[in-house]
Write a protein that holds these residues in place. Structure first.
Motif, PDB file in Angstrom:
ATOM      1  N   PRO A  92       1.133  -1.051  -0.337  1.00 30.39           N
ATOM      2  CA  PRO A  92      -0.003   0.077  -0.237  1.00 30.39           C
ATOM      3  C   PRO A  92       0.938   1.670  -0.423  1.00 30.39           C
ATOM      4  O   PRO A  92       1.796   1.219   0.164  1.00 30.39           O
ATOM      5  N   SER A  94       1.634   5.122   1.640  1.00 27.81           N
ATOM      6  CA  SER A  94       2.197   5.698   2.320  1.00 27.81           C
ATOM      7  C   SER A  94       1.306   6.958   2.194  1.00 27.81           C
ATOM      8  O   SER A  94       0.578   6.861   1.206  1.00 27.81           O
ATOM      9  N   ALA A  95       1.099   7.307   3.318  1.00 30.84           N
ATOM     10  CA  ALA A  95      -0.215   8.357   2.812  1.00 30.84           C
ATOM     11  C   ALA A  95       0.324   9.579   2.222  1.00 30.84           C
ATOM     12  O   ALA A  95      -0.665  10.234   1.599  1.00 30.84           O
ATOM     13  N   ALA A  96       1.566  10.224   2.605  1.00 31.82           N
ATOM     14  CA  ALA A  96       1.718  11.337   1.395  1.00 31.82           C
ATOM     15  C   ALA A  96       2.087  11.025   0.285  1.00 31.82           C
ATOM     16  O   ALA A  96       1.152  11.292  -0.120  1.00 31.82           O
ATOM     17  N   GLN A  98       0.248   8.763  -1.492  1.00 33.53           N
ATOM     18  CA  GLN A  98      -1.807   8.563  -1.050  1.00 33.53           C
ATOM     19  C   GLN A  98      -2.139   9.624  -1.676  1.00 33.53           C
ATOM     20  O   GLN A  98      -3.215  10.092  -2.767  1.00 33.53           O
ATOM     21  N   ALA A  99      -1.793  10.996  -0.848  1.00 32.16           N
ATOM     22  CA  ALA A  99      -1.825  12.161  -0.932  1.00 32.16           C
ATOM     23  C   ALA A  99      -1.509  12.632  -2.426  1.00 32.16           C
ATOM     24  O   ALA A  99      -2.312  13.592  -3.146  1.00 32.16           O
ATOM     25  N   ASN A 102      -3.283  11.103  -5.225  1.00 30.47           N
ATOM     26  CA  ASN A 102      -4.931  11.800  -5.054  1.00 30.47           C
ATOM     27  C   ASN A 102      -4.635  13.240  -5.954  1.00 30.47           C
ATOM     28  O   ASN A 102      -5.932  13.546  -6.576  1.00 30.47           O
TER      29      ASN A 102
END
Length: 186
Positions: A92, A94-96, A98-99, A102
């Motif tokens: 998956p 990372s949050a950064a 994925q941001a 997006n």
């Protein structure tokens, strides 16, 4: 006369050395100019390893590169490979990451490269006599009107709307041929 010659010979040698020192070749020869290594050829060597039994060592091949060594070009291409840039199927993001994805917008279509190549082939095709008579190829792709698109994006940003809202303004590069202009009179 001998004093002139005694002064002229050493001064000409000093002058020749001074002029030769000004050239790039002499600066490198005397070490006055830095000679950095080529950034694309610098690489790390693989770590040394010993087999469990020394009797199983392969016979050396004189003049051949080491078998464990990977070239700098292969190392560089593996670093910038798209598969290494984005997480794989099982990983998956990372949050950064994925941001960032997006914010980049929706994923492109799977056959986008084929569509771009086809559009480029159609638009670069020179027209023959019949194409000039009938008009441009109707399958020619439309071109984005840059000024109108910039205005649309600025309006969306000012209103706080996403950039995907609204239709992209396009202009067709197709022009009517001689036959089309004739029919437009009626």
């Amino acid at each position: 006369m001998t004093t002139r010659r005694a002064i002229a010979v050493p001064s000409s040698i000093v002058l020749a050395l001074a002029l030769a020192g000004c050239s790039n070749g002499m600066k490198k020869t005397f070490g006055l100019e830095a000679n950095p290594p080529d950034a694309y050829q610098v690489g790390t060597l693989p770590p040394l390893s010993l087999p469990p039994e020394l009797g199983q060592l392969p016979a050396p091949n004189p003049g051949q590169p080491p078998t464990q060594e990977v070239s700098a070009a292969q190392q560089g291409s593996s670093v910038i490979a798209p598969a290494n840039a984005l997480p794989g199927n099982g990983q998956p993001a990372s949050a950064a990451g994925q941001a960032f994805l997006n914010q980049a917008g929706p994923a492109p279509q799977g056959d986008i490269r084929a569509q771009v190549n086809q559009n480029a082939a159609v638009s670069s095709k020179s027209g023959n006599f019949v194409d000039k008579l009938m008009g441009d190829n109707p399958a020619a792709p439309p071109v984005v009107n840059a000024d109108e698109e910039q205005r649309r994006l600025q309006e969306n940003a000012a209103m706080g709307q996403p950039v995907t809202k609204g239709a992209t303004p396009q202009e067709s590069s197709a022009s009517p041929g001689l036959w089309g202009r004739f029919l437009n009179w009626f």
